[in-house]
Design a protein around this motif. Structure first.
Motif, PDB file in Angstrom:
ATOM      1  N   ILE A  91       0.859  -1.179   0.000  1.00  0.00           N
ATOM      2  CA  ILE A  91       0.000   0.000   0.000  1.00  0.00           C
ATOM      3  C   ILE A  91       0.894   1.227   0.000  1.00  0.00           C
ATOM      4  N   LEU A  92       0.401   2.343  -0.494  1.00  0.00           N
ATOM      5  CA  LEU A  92       1.150   3.585  -0.389  1.00  0.00           C
ATOM      6  C   LEU A  92       1.204   4.015   1.073  1.00  0.00           C
ATOM      7  N   ARG A  93       2.364   4.438   1.533  1.00  0.00           N
ATOM      8  CA  ARG A  93       2.519   4.829   2.942  1.00  0.00           C
ATOM      9  C   ARG A  93       1.524   5.921   3.366  1.00  0.00           C
ATOM     10  N   PRO A  94       1.366   6.992   2.581  1.00  0.00           N
ATOM     11  CA  PRO A  94       0.411   8.012   3.013  1.00  0.00           C
ATOM     12  C   PRO A  94      -1.027   7.493   3.078  1.00  0.00           C
ATOM     13  N   VAL A  95      -1.364   6.518   2.243  1.00  0.00           N
ATOM     14  CA  VAL A  95      -2.722   5.947   2.282  1.00  0.00           C
ATOM     15  C   VAL A  95      -2.912   5.155   3.568  1.00  0.00           C
ATOM     16  N   LEU A  96      -1.921   4.331   3.941  1.00  0.00           N
ATOM     17  CA  LEU A  96      -2.018   3.583   5.193  1.00  0.00           C
ATOM     18  C   LEU A  96      -2.076   4.539   6.383  1.00  0.00           C
ATOM     19  N   ALA A  97      -1.279   5.604   6.342  1.00  0.00           N
ATOM     20  CA  ALA A  97      -1.313   6.583   7.433  1.00  0.00           C
ATOM     21  C   ALA A  97      -2.692   7.216   7.552  1.00  0.00           C
ATOM     22  N   ARG A  98      -3.328   7.487   6.421  1.00  0.00           N
ATOM     23  CA  ARG A  98      -4.674   8.095   6.453  1.00  0.00           C
ATOM     24  C   ARG A  98      -5.698   7.123   7.013  1.00  0.00           C
ATOM     25  N   ILE A  99      -5.582   5.842   6.654  1.00  0.00           N
ATOM     26  CA  ILE A  99      -6.504   4.828   7.204  1.00  0.00           C
ATOM     27  C   ILE A  99      -6.379   4.783   8.725  1.00  0.00           C
ATOM     28  N   LEU A 100      -5.152   4.764   9.220  1.00  0.00           N
ATOM     29  CA  LEU A 100      -4.940   4.707  10.668  1.00  0.00           C
ATOM     30  C   LEU A 100      -5.381   5.999  11.346  1.00  0.00           C
ATOM     31  N   ALA A 101      -5.119   7.157  10.709  1.00  0.00           N
ATOM     32  CA  ALA A 101      -5.535   8.431  11.295  1.00  0.00           C
ATOM     33  C   ALA A 101      -7.058   8.513  11.391  1.00  0.00           C
ATOM     34  N   ASP A 102      -7.753   8.062  10.357  1.00  0.00           N
ATOM     35  CA  ASP A 102      -9.226   8.066  10.397  1.00  0.00           C
ATOM     36  C   ASP A 102      -9.730   7.181  11.535  1.00  0.00           C
ATOM     37  N   ALA A 103      -9.111   6.008  11.708  1.00  0.00           N
ATOM     38  CA  ALA A 103      -9.525   5.101  12.778  1.00  0.00           C
ATOM     39  C   ALA A 103      -9.192   5.678  14.156  1.00  0.00           C
ATOM     40  N   THR A 104      -8.068   6.403  14.242  1.00  0.00           N
ATOM     41  CA  THR A 104      -7.700   7.028  15.513  1.00  0.00           C
ATOM     42  C   THR A 104      -8.702   8.110  15.888  1.00  0.00           C
ATOM     43  N   ARG A 105      -9.068   8.936  14.921  1.00  0.00           N
ATOM     44  CA  ARG A 105     -10.084   9.962  15.190  1.00  0.00           C
ATOM     45  C   ARG A 105     -11.406   9.324  15.597  1.00  0.00           C
ATOM     46  N   ALA A 106     -11.803   8.276  14.870  1.00  0.00           N
ATOM     47  CA  ALA A 106     -13.081   7.612  15.155  1.00  0.00           C
ATOM     48  C   ALA A 106     -13.076   6.943  16.526  1.00  0.00           C
ATOM     49  N   SER A 107     -11.899   6.630  17.058  1.00  0.00           N
ATOM     50  CA  SER A 107     -11.827   5.951  18.359  1.00  0.00           C
ATOM     51  C   SER A 107     -12.217   6.860  19.515  1.00  0.00           C
ATOM     52  N   GLY A 108     -12.161   8.174  19.292  1.00  0.00           N
ATOM     53  CA  GLY A 108     -12.464   9.108  20.365  1.00  0.00           C
ATOM     54  C   GLY A 108     -11.247   9.578  21.128  1.00  0.00           C
ATOM     55  N   ALA A 109     -10.053   9.226  20.682  1.00  0.00           N
ATOM     56  CA  ALA A 109      -8.842   9.725  21.333  1.00  0.00           C
ATOM     57  C   ALA A 109      -8.772  11.243  21.206  1.00  0.00           C
ATOM     58  N   ASP A 110      -8.207  11.893  22.214  1.00  0.00           N
ATOM     59  CA  ASP A 110      -7.995  13.342  22.201  1.00  0.00           C
ATOM     60  C   ASP A 110      -6.679  13.603  21.471  1.00  0.00           C
ATOM     61  N   ILE A 111      -6.750  14.125  20.240  1.00  0.00           N
ATOM     62  CA  ILE A 111      -5.584  14.297  19.380  1.00  0.00           C
ATOM     63  C   ILE A 111      -5.187  15.768  19.362  1.00  0.00           C
ATOM     64  N   ARG A 112      -3.912  16.036  19.649  1.00  0.00           N
ATOM     65  CA  ARG A 112      -3.401  17.410  19.600  1.00  0.00           C
ATOM     66  C   ARG A 112      -2.209  17.442  18.662  1.00  0.00           C
ATOM     67  N   LEU A 113      -2.381  18.103  17.522  1.00  0.00           N
ATOM     68  CA  LEU A 113      -1.347  18.182  16.501  1.00  0.00           C
ATOM     69  C   LEU A 113      -0.504  19.441  16.703  1.00  0.00           C
ATOM     70  N   GLY A 114       0.737  19.384  16.226  1.00  0.00           N
ATOM     71  CA  GLY A 114       1.652  20.495  16.428  1.00  0.00           C
ATOM     72  C   GLY A 114       2.058  20.644  17.878  1.00  0.00           C
ATOM     73  N   CYS A 115       2.019  19.550  18.619  1.00  0.00           N
ATOM     74  CA  CYS A 115       2.266  19.580  20.062  1.00  0.00           C
ATOM     75  C   CYS A 115       3.095  18.369  20.469  1.00  0.00           C
ATOM     76  N   THR A 116       3.997  18.562  21.409  1.00  0.00           N
ATOM     77  CA  THR A 116       4.714  17.441  22.003  1.00  0.00           C
ATOM     78  C   THR A 116       5.055  17.785  23.445  1.00  0.00           C
ATOM     79  N   PHE A 117       5.751  16.902  24.115  1.00  0.00           N
ATOM     80  CA  PHE A 117       6.095  17.140  25.518  1.00  0.00           C
ATOM     81  C   PHE A 117       7.353  17.990  25.625  1.00  0.00           C
TER      82      PHE A 117
END
Length: 375
Positions: free
Chosen positions: A103-129
């Motif tokens: 599979i194309l890497r960006p396509v797999l990343a999008r599949i996982l990102a969609d599933a992560t969002r759908a899971s209800g996880a609190d996602i904060r982009l542009g942020c780290t510890f």
């Protein structure tokens, strides 16, 4: 175990998989990713049956099958074209699912990102510890957005050059250049390319794998004694040059297709295996942060996703709390991950030296058999 408040640092394949599986178990999950665009670079990625088995457990197998490509077997050919062997790929994800794919890497990343969002996880982009301090009961974490939150568990999944690893295990080894590099490019899929196919040159190893109904990706490993910068302006000529000595008609047709539109990616191959422990107190490292592998067994993504599944499983079953779950996680993961990293590096060494083809084949077969075992 009762519901935990969990932080995942890093939104790559391992981190996203952990978020999906931990949310399914009812934990409160925050995921921070330093890249505000949550981008994933690269061309294609080859996946074995163990990866597809993990995708089924994660709930993304149908999306992969719809947007990628699955097939049985890996064809091995001589430089001038004839096929001499085929590596079997057991159907580990079920009798109805082929034993490998791409599979194309960006396509797999999008599949996982969609599933992560759908899971209800609190996602904060542009942020780290920026800092963490732990005690027996939890971890206080300060973030680049100025927030400070407390967690029962922190998971470092921020990749090969992990900042979490540097803070938690400052004496850990650093990634080591393997002496090989890989070129990848996305090309229109040729008729007859319906599964992974490789041509076994003396030192240079080209291969192709379908990644969708209309595309395939080319991968070429070459020995490079030193990890020197390669000018992107030279990518097309260099990649075409690597295929010049292969008389196989299919490879020459592929060579003719390579151009500025081919999304060429060049990557020096590095490996890393951090000795245990992979955790301290309530902070644990998973994926490339502790076991980054070269792509010779097509299993880097696999063992990272498996880490997420096993960690969630051990947290669910541990009656003795988080540290006991982390110890059980490490005990289950060490040997499998060590095998993939060390065997992949050895395959690369044999290819660089033009070494023993029988040893190469034995390592491939034994590794694939080990990966077929339950996790």
């Amino acid at each position: 175990m009762t519901s935990q408040r969990i932080l995942i640092i890093g939104g790559g394949f391992s981190g996203m998989s952990a978020a999906i599986e931990l949310r399914r178990q009812g934990h409160a999950v925050d995921l921070v990713e330093i890249d505000a665009g949550w981008r994933n670079y690269g061309a294609g990625i080859s996946l074995g049956g163990a990866t597809l088995r993990a995708f089924r457990q994660l709930g993304i197998l149908d999306a992969f099958l719809a947007q990628g490509h699955a097939a049985d077997g890996v064809r091995l050919c001589l430089p001038h074209g004839p096929q001499v062997a085929e590596l079997p790929t057991p159907r580990l994800a079920g009798a109805d699912v082929p034993g490998g794919g791409g599979i194309l890497r960006p396509v797999l990343a999008r599949i996982l990102a969609d599933a992560t969002r759908a899971s209800g996880a609190d996602i904060r982009l542009g942020c780290t510890f920026t800092r963490f301090v732990q005690d027996a009961d939890g971890v206080d974490v300060e973030f680049t957005d100025g927030q400070c939150r407390r967690y029962d568990l922190v998971i470092g999944a921020d990749g090969l050059y992990s900042k979490v690893r540097a803070a938690l295990l400052p004496q850990a080894p650093q990634p080591v250049y393997s002496g090989q590099a890989v070129w990848r490019a996305v090309l229109p899929r040729l008729p007859g390319i319906d599964t992974a196919t490789m041509w076994m040159g003396p030192h240079v190893k080209p291969g192709v794998n379908p990644v969708s109904k209309t595309e395939m990706y080319l991968f070429v490993t070459e020995p490079r004694p030193t990890n020197d910068h390669v000018d992107p302006a030279s990518f097309v000529d260099r990649l075409r040059g690597l295929l010049e000595g292969f008389a196989a008609p299919t490879l020459q047709e592929i060579r003719a297709q390579i151009g500025a539109q081919s999304q060429i990616v060049f990557r020096p191959l590095e490996g890393l295996l951090v000795p245990r422990p992979w955790s301290q107190g309530r902070i644990v490292l998973i994926g490339d942060t502790v076991h980054a592998t070269t792509p010779h067994l097509a299993s880097g993504a696999c063992i990272g996703v498996e880490d997420a599944l096993v960690l969630a499983e051990e947290l669910a079953r541990a009656a003795q709390g988080v540290p006991a779950a982390l110890a059980a996680f490490e005990a289950r993961r060490w040997e499998r991950c060590r095998m993939v990293v060390e065997n992949s590096l050895r395959l690369g060494e044999i290819e660089i030296a033009g070494g023993d083809k029988d040893e190469h084949a034995h390592i491939m077969r034994s590794s694939l058999m080990a990966l077929a075992e339950p996790i």
